[in-house]
Write an enzyme that holds these catalytic residues in place. Structure first.
Site, PDB file in Angstrom:
ATOM      1  CE  LYS A  69      -7.140  -1.317   2.447  1.00 34.47           C
ATOM      2  NZ  LYS A  69      -5.769  -1.771   2.819  1.00 34.47           N
ATOM      3  CE  LYS A 120      -5.507   2.019   2.287  1.00 32.66           C
ATOM      4  NZ  LYS A 120      -4.379   1.329   2.965  1.00 32.66           N
ATOM      5  CG  ASP A 158      -1.991  -1.048   1.197  1.00 34.06           C
ATOM      6  OD1 ASP A 158      -1.781  -2.112   0.584  1.00 34.06           O
ATOM      7  OD2 ASP A 158      -3.062  -0.817   1.793  1.00 34.06           O
TER       8      ASP A 158
END
Length: 303
Positions: free
Chosen positions: A239, A203, A140
């Protein structure tokens, strides 16, 4: 960094109708969900969670506790799915891998000077490679918002491309930190930059900045994924992270994904929740479905 392939003319931009987006989100929240579909949705949401600990006070003991919870969600419901992944700092990746890999649970790690993104590219790439070498299945990364606000879009694109290359076989989730982007037009544009640069997932947030995930922001990012899919045939995951703490809201997110992208995205391969506190509420609701009564919060493990 390799020679840039960035071209602004290749990145799609569009003006977002904020009122229209908010009206659509209100309609998602008005859907009636039947009991069987609700139970299915609760289990699906549980299987889409990245259970996370990202605190400065994290210890091996805290990571062991998180991994135990990921692998043993509730003793009285043996048919529960497990969560999608645990997410930890790079220094805890090897430990987490040893504890959950045999259960089929992925290990994700934050990288690129999370959560600020303020560091030199060399260190960001080294950190990414180190996390992958320790066993991370997913990385991430957070984009350089300062560069984005300066209009240095080529830097943002090239940095994501370089981190993607450093990931090797690991999947890359690109965090836009939407609470710092300013408006929905910028959210859509940043989404397109990240996707074009090679993101496997986009995300919303690090969870350290408010506002984090919201339904309107997530809808705009889903539309960027949809537009890219229609143009290229390539699927990209989504996400939302931060601020999703109850089951009812999680089910509204799943309805939005289904009606915007289709059922193909309703697996943890393509959709995740970055919301550890959501897990206990999902478990509470699933116990209610099985027994007809709510259990005390004391019956559920802490993260």
């Amino acid at each position: 960094m390799a020679k840039s392939t960035f071209s602004l003319s290749n990145i799609r931009r569009k003006a977002i109708d904020q009122v229209g987006v908010e009206e659509r989100c209100a309609r998602f929240q008005s859907r009636s969900i039947k009991t069987d579909a609700k139970k299915q949705g609760l289990k699906m949401a549980l299987n889409m969670i990245d259970l996370t600990t990202l605190e400065g006070k994290d210890t091996e003991g805290k990571v062991r506790q998180l991994c135990h919870k990921a692998a043993h969600l509730h003793h009285s419901l043996p048919d529960l799915p497990h969560v999608a992944a645990v997410c930890v700092y790079p220094t805890f990746v090897k430990l987490a891998k040893s504890l959950v890999a045999h259960k089929g649970i992925k290990v994700a790690s934050v990288s690129t000077a999370f959560p600020s993104g303020q560091s030199f590219l060399k260190y960001k790439l080294d950190e990414t490679k180190e996390a992958v070498a320790e066993g991370a299945d997913e990385i991430d990364m957070v984009i350089s918002r300062g560069r984005f606000h300066q209009g240095d879009y080529a830097y943002v694109f090239d940095e994501i491309s370089a981190v993607k290359e450093a990931c090797g076989k690991a999947r890359l989730k690109v965090i836009l930190e939407t609470g710092e982007l300013g408006n929905l037009d910028a959210v859509y544009f940043a989404s397109q930059i990240a996707i074009s640069a090679g993101a496997d997932f986009i995300k919303t947030s690090t969870g350290k900045i408010s506002p984090a995930a919201t339904l309107p922001v997530t809808l705009v990012m889903l539309e960027a994924i949809r537009d890219h899919y229609h143009a290229t045939g390539k699927m990209v995951g989504m996400k939302p992270a931060g601020g999703i703490s109850n089951s009812k809201l999680a089910l509204h997110y799943l309805i939005m994904v289904k009606e915007t992208l289709g059922e193909a995205w309703l697996t943890n391969e393509w959709f995740r929740f970055g919301a550890s506190s959501l897990a206990n509420d999902l478990l509470k609701q699933l116990v209610k479905q099985e027994t007809g009564i709510y259990q005390s919060a004391n019956y559920f493990a802490l993260d």
